[in-house]
Design a protein around this motif. Structure first.
Motif, PDB file in Angstrom:
ATOM      1  N   THR A  42       0.863  -1.175  -0.014  1.00  0.00           N
ATOM      2  CA  THR A  42       0.001   0.018  -0.117  1.00  0.00           C
ATOM      3  C   THR A  42       0.919   1.184  -0.003  1.00  0.00           C
ATOM      4  OG1 THR A  42      -0.380  -0.248   2.506  1.00  0.00           O
ATOM      5  CG2 THR A  42      -1.932  -1.028   0.909  1.00  0.00           C
ATOM      6  N   LYS A  43       2.046   1.151   0.025  1.00  0.00           N
ATOM      7  CA  LYS A  43       3.093   2.168   0.163  1.00  0.00           C
ATOM      8  C   LYS A  43       4.072   2.400  -1.047  1.00  0.00           C
ATOM      9  CE  LYS A  43       3.227   2.958   5.192  1.00  0.00           C
ATOM     10  NZ  LYS A  43       2.375   1.914   5.600  1.00  0.00           N
ATOM     11  N   GLU A  44       4.288   0.975  -1.504  1.00  0.00           N
ATOM     12  CA  GLU A  44       5.460   0.963  -2.374  1.00  0.00           C
ATOM     13  C   GLU A  44       4.877   0.419  -3.928  1.00  0.00           C
ATOM     14  OE1 GLU A  44       8.939  -0.950  -1.035  1.00  0.00           O
ATOM     15  OE2 GLU A  44       8.569  -0.362   0.884  1.00  0.00           O
ATOM     16  N   GLY A  45       4.009  -0.581  -4.150  1.00  0.00           N
ATOM     17  CA  GLY A  45       3.911  -0.920  -5.281  1.00  0.00           C
ATOM     18  C   GLY A  45       2.734  -0.155  -5.920  1.00  0.00           C
ATOM     19  N   GLY A  46       3.084   0.225  -7.421  1.00  0.00           N
ATOM     20  CA  GLY A  46       2.209   1.151  -7.977  1.00  0.00           C
ATOM     21  C   GLY A  46       0.689   0.250  -8.559  1.00  0.00           C
TER      22      GLY A  46
END
Length: 317
Positions: free
Chosen positions: A248-252
């Motif tokens: 939820t923070k890194e994967g586009g």
């Protein structure tokens, strides 16, 4: 200190055992601080990325992986990912092993996808389509074959010659029918499992191509600006992730739909912790489209490093 080369690391991490090791650490957990993520300018080409990924099991093992991801290496004929893993005794601080991080990363990444597929892909899934032709893409073949009855693998890549080369090598290594294609739409439309392992900035896997029962496995696109699937794929699929905090923070493929409202956090069905601990059953019907996004987690590297060390030493500490 034990030094494990690329070949040593590969031999120490057979996929069946590695998948079990990952499932075990997702069940029990470990200490895993937020990883350091640093962009590094490379003059004349896309930025590189440095990742520092620590994790430890109190009193037993501690480890840290240093990773450099250089997209421009594709034009130099070099792997995009360079990494090393340092494993220590968490009780004494003694340095135990230096393990080839590139091979560890490729194999644990593929094994995490296979662990997810154990819960999310149809039990009769036999046709695997892979978007990508790098080291992780190659390892995805062996990993998925460890959990599903794969009889055919189709590779797609922006460079068809590289896709053909990957197909040839995978076919020989894993003794499975492999081919390459320039038509990604046709391949995805006929697939049981679609694995994407690229550094794409724009969606490759279109939701309209997915037939009922397909499992989509998104391995690449590890930055919020990267993406391998489109909004329609997210809309049509039941969405799962490796770790909730990471994806939820890194994967586009997760971050962008969350920002646009196409996906809500509560729409994400479960992560690998939930699946491994039996809190979610995974796939609920043969017609369901499932989508798994991974960005990688330090506990996966630690599990692989512990397995590699104990395989060579013949015992745990």
């Amino acid at each position: 200190m034990l030094l494990l080369s690329k070949d040593d690391t590969r031999k120490a991490l057979p996929f069946a055992e590695l998948i079990e090791a990952l499932e075990g650490i997702f069940k029990t957990g470990c200490e895993m601080p937020v990883r350091h993520h640093h962009d590094m300018a490379v003059p004349g080409e896309a930025d590189a990325t440095m990742l520092l990924m620590p994790a430890w099991v109190p009193g037993k093992y501690a480890g840290v992986k240093i990773v450099n991801v250089v997209p421009g290496n594709a034009t130099r004929g070099l792997p995009a990912v360079a990494a090393e893993y340092l494993l220590s005794n968490a009780g004494t601080g003694e340095m135990l092993a230096l393990i080839d991080g590139g091979e560890l990363t490729a194999r644990r990444t593929a094994a995490a996808s296979a662990l997810a597929a154990r819960y999310l892909a149809r039990s009769d899934a036999s046709h695997l389509v892979i978007a990508g032709s790098g080291r992780v893409a190659y390892n995805l073949v062996g990993a998925h074959m460890a959990v599903r009855p794969i009889t055919r693998v189709t590779f797609w890549g922006r460079n068809l010659d590289k896709a053909r080369l990957a197909a040839g090598e995978a076919g020989k290594q894993f003794r499975v029918t492999c081919d390459a294609t320039a038509d990604l739409e046709a391949a995805v439309s006929a697939a049981d499992i679609v694995s994407a392992a690229t550094l794409s900035e724009d969606p490759l896997i279109r939701g309209e191509w997915l037939r009922p029962g397909t499992h989509v496995d998104l391995v690449g696109a590890f930055k919020p600006t990267m993406r391998e699937s489109d909004d329609e794929a997210i809309r049509r699929a039941c969405v799962f992730v490796d770790t909730m905090d990471g994806c939820t923070k890194e994967g586009g493929d997760i971050v962008q739909p969350l920002r646009s409202g196409v996906l809500k956090t509560e729409d994400i069905k479960a992560d690998l912790y939930d699946l491994a601990r039996g809190k979610h059953a995974g796939r609920s019907s043969d017609d369901q489209i499932t989508l798994f996004k991974s960005v990688g987690a330090a506990l996966e590297d630690l599990a692989g490093a512990m397995l590699a060390y104990e395989t060579h030493r013949g015992a745990s500490i």
